[in-house]
Design an enzyme around this catalytic site. Structure first.
Site, short mmCIF file in Angstrom:
data_model
loop_
_atom_site.label_atom_id
_atom_site.label_comp_id
_atom_site.label_asym_id
_atom_site.label_seq_id
_atom_site.Cartn_x
_atom_site.Cartn_y
_atom_site.Cartn_z
N LYS A 28 40.03 -4.01 -23.18
CA LYS A 28 40.07 -2.54 -23.16
C LYS A 28 39.91 -2.04 -21.73
O LYS A 28 40.71 -1.22 -21.25
CB LYS A 28 38.94 -1.99 -24.02
N ASN A 29 38.92 -2.57 -21.03
CA ASN A 29 38.59 -2.00 -19.71
C ASN A 29 39.55 -2.44 -18.62
O ASN A 29 39.55 -1.88 -17.53
CB ASN A 29 37.14 -2.32 -19.34
N CYS A 122 27.91 10.66 -22.29
CA CYS A 122 27.87 10.06 -23.62
C CYS A 122 26.44 9.58 -23.84
O CYS A 122 25.56 9.85 -23.04
CB CYS A 122 28.87 8.92 -23.71
N ARG A 127 26.65 10.00 -16.80
CA ARG A 127 28.01 9.59 -16.41
C ARG A 127 28.67 10.59 -15.45
O ARG A 127 29.72 11.17 -15.73
CB ARG A 127 28.92 9.36 -17.62
N ASP A 311 27.23 -3.99 -20.47
CA ASP A 311 27.90 -3.82 -21.78
C ASP A 311 27.42 -4.82 -22.82
O ASP A 311 27.65 -4.62 -24.00
CB ASP A 311 29.42 -3.93 -21.62
N ARG A 402 36.50 1.97 -31.20
CA ARG A 402 37.08 2.37 -29.91
C ARG A 402 37.44 1.12 -29.10
O ARG A 402 38.36 1.12 -28.30
CB ARG A 402 36.07 3.20 -29.10
#
Ligand code: EPZ
Length: 426
Positions: A28-29, A122, A127, A311, A402
């Site tokens: 994803k990243n 979030c 952030r 993460d 997600r």
């Protein structure tokens, strides 16, 4: 999120040691900044093995909203940027996904002016985006922020020099994307070193960009006017691979990971071994045996790459909650990333938070009904359910989906007992 989505949940019956083989999805990243980079060229790019996850679908919608055409053939994503005709990104997207901010550098390089909503914070922290804005200003971009909307303008982005006051993955990516098609040379210092930076630069190089130094603190970018089409293999997701290794650990199972980016997982593998996990690499597969894993983590802190990734912090914390003895984990990257820890207390976990440090005393967990509040914390709740005795129900699974293409299917392929349900069915 529709009402229905809000009511969907995962149901897990824990206590089964995972066993079997699973293939790791695309990252994803890594793919989100590549999708942003595609707007720097006026043809079509192909992203092979692109994960089909909510964040990618959101980025697809953003690209379509500015005139790109996007389609999938099997597991590959195609982005045709010929018709891009606006730099205005609809506000709703900035809230929905932080990564919309990553489009700024690339879209400016193409449109000369853009408007994007300020991305929301979030649950893992405030952030801010100050570093994104500073690096763009260093390259000659004129910026205004009004009522949460960012207006950016640059007739031509000029190569320049910028030293990041602190390392930021996204701000480094934005700087590279703005510099890739700028006039002249750019030098960026104190850059993030994450693998995703390396993958982005390799992707840009395949489009004709002129970049050296990625993966180190200093990156040199010589702007190139006509970047061109490319077809690129999306690298495997190191956080998803780490998720399934830790799921194996929580259940004291033994599994094989195929397509795992083992070279990018060294910090996790070191901790896994110190805890009594055993692994070997055979035929490109990571073979992990957690049957003798039984040592707590006296102290660990999350750090920028190549340190232990933030993460995976809540997933490691969940593992520690099942191992007798005291573990201490310090979260140094985000200021509010222990929310999952508080949720697993409903499952019997003995966790207390002292400032930026979580102190965990492991013991048996029992099933409960819990709720995901953010992506990786939600994955940590899945691991807690797998390691607990009895039934666990997890709400808020839209957060988990997600970033995980098929966490249920993957875990079931490893023998785990998990299903996706809508409360209407219960
Ligand atoms: C990327 O977020 C990842 N997201 C995150 O993964 C990951 O946790 C993070 O990097 C750290 O590795 C994507 O790649 C899409 P940062 P990013 O800028 O770029 C502060 C996931 O679960 N900061 O490196 O937003 C920031 O508040 C997600 O996949 C500023 O102060 O992270 C944080 O404390 C979660 N000003 C620190 O820097 C800025 O302008 C690191 O953030 C930008 C960031």
């Amino acid at each position: 999120m529709t009402g229905a989505e809000a009511l969907d949940l995962y149901q897990i019956e824990g206590g089964v040691p995972l066993n079997g083989e699973v293939q790791i999805q695309g990252s994803k990243n890594a793919v989100l900044p590549m999708m942003a980079a595609s707007v720097l060229q006026k043809g079509c790019v192909c992203l092979k093995g692109c994960p089909d996850i909510a964040d990618v679908q959101c980025m697809e919608q953003i690209l379509q909203s500015i005139g790109a055409r996007v389609w999938r053939i099997a597991g590959d994503l195609y982005v045709d940027c010929k018709e891009i005709d606006t730099g205005v990104i609809p506000g709703a997207y900035a809230d929905k996904m932080r990564s919309s901010i990553i489009l700024m550098g690339a879209l400016l390089g193409r449109m000369g002016r853009i408007r994007v909503g300020r991305p929301g914070g979030c649950t893992i922290g405030e952030r801010p985006i100050n570093l994104h804005l500073s690096v763009l200003e260093a390259l000659g971009v004129a910026l205004e922020v009004e009522d949460g909307v960012i207006y950016a303008r640059a007739d031509r982005i000029k190569g320049g020099y910028y030293k990041f006051p602190k390392r930021s993955v996204g701000a480094t990516e934005n700087g590279i994307l703005a510099a890739a098609a700028a006039d002249g040379e750019t030098v960026l210092e104190n850059c993030a070193r994450e693998p995703e930076i390396i993958h982005l630069c390799q992707f840009l190089r395949s489009m004709g960009a002129n970049i050296v130094g990625e993966g180190s603190a200093t990156i040199h970018i010589e702007g190139v006017k006509d970047l061109h089409e490319t077809c690129f293999e999306v690298p495997a997701d190191r956080i998803v691979a780490g998720t399934y290794l830790l799921a194996c650990a929580v259940t004291r199972g033994n599994i094989r990971l195929t397509h795992a980016p083992i070279g990018e997982m060294q910090a996790l593998l070191r901790v896994y071994k110190e805890m009594g996990g055993q692994y070997e690499v055979k035929g490109g597969k990571l073979i992990a045996d957690s049957r003798h894993l039984n040592r707590p983590v006296p102290y660990l802190k999350t750090e920028e790459y190549p340190g232990f990734p933030t993460d995976l912090q809540s997933l490691l914390l969940t593992l520690c909650a099942t191992i007798p003895g005291e573990s201490r984990i310090e979260e140094t990257i985000f200021e509010d990333r222990f929310k999952a820890a508080l949720q697993i207390k409903h499952m019997g976990a003995d966790v207390r938070v002292e400032g930026r440090v979580a102190v965990i005393n492991g013991q048996n967990l029992h099933g409960a009904t819990v709720k995901a509040e953010e992506l990786r914390g939600g994955a940590a709740l899945v691991l807690a359910g797998l390691g607990a005795r009895g039934i666990t129900r997890i709400g808020g699974i839209c957060h988990i989906e997600r970033g995980y293409q098929d966490i249920c299917g993957d875990i079931r392929s490893l023998g785990g007992n998990i299903s996706r349900q809508s409360t209407e069915e219960l």
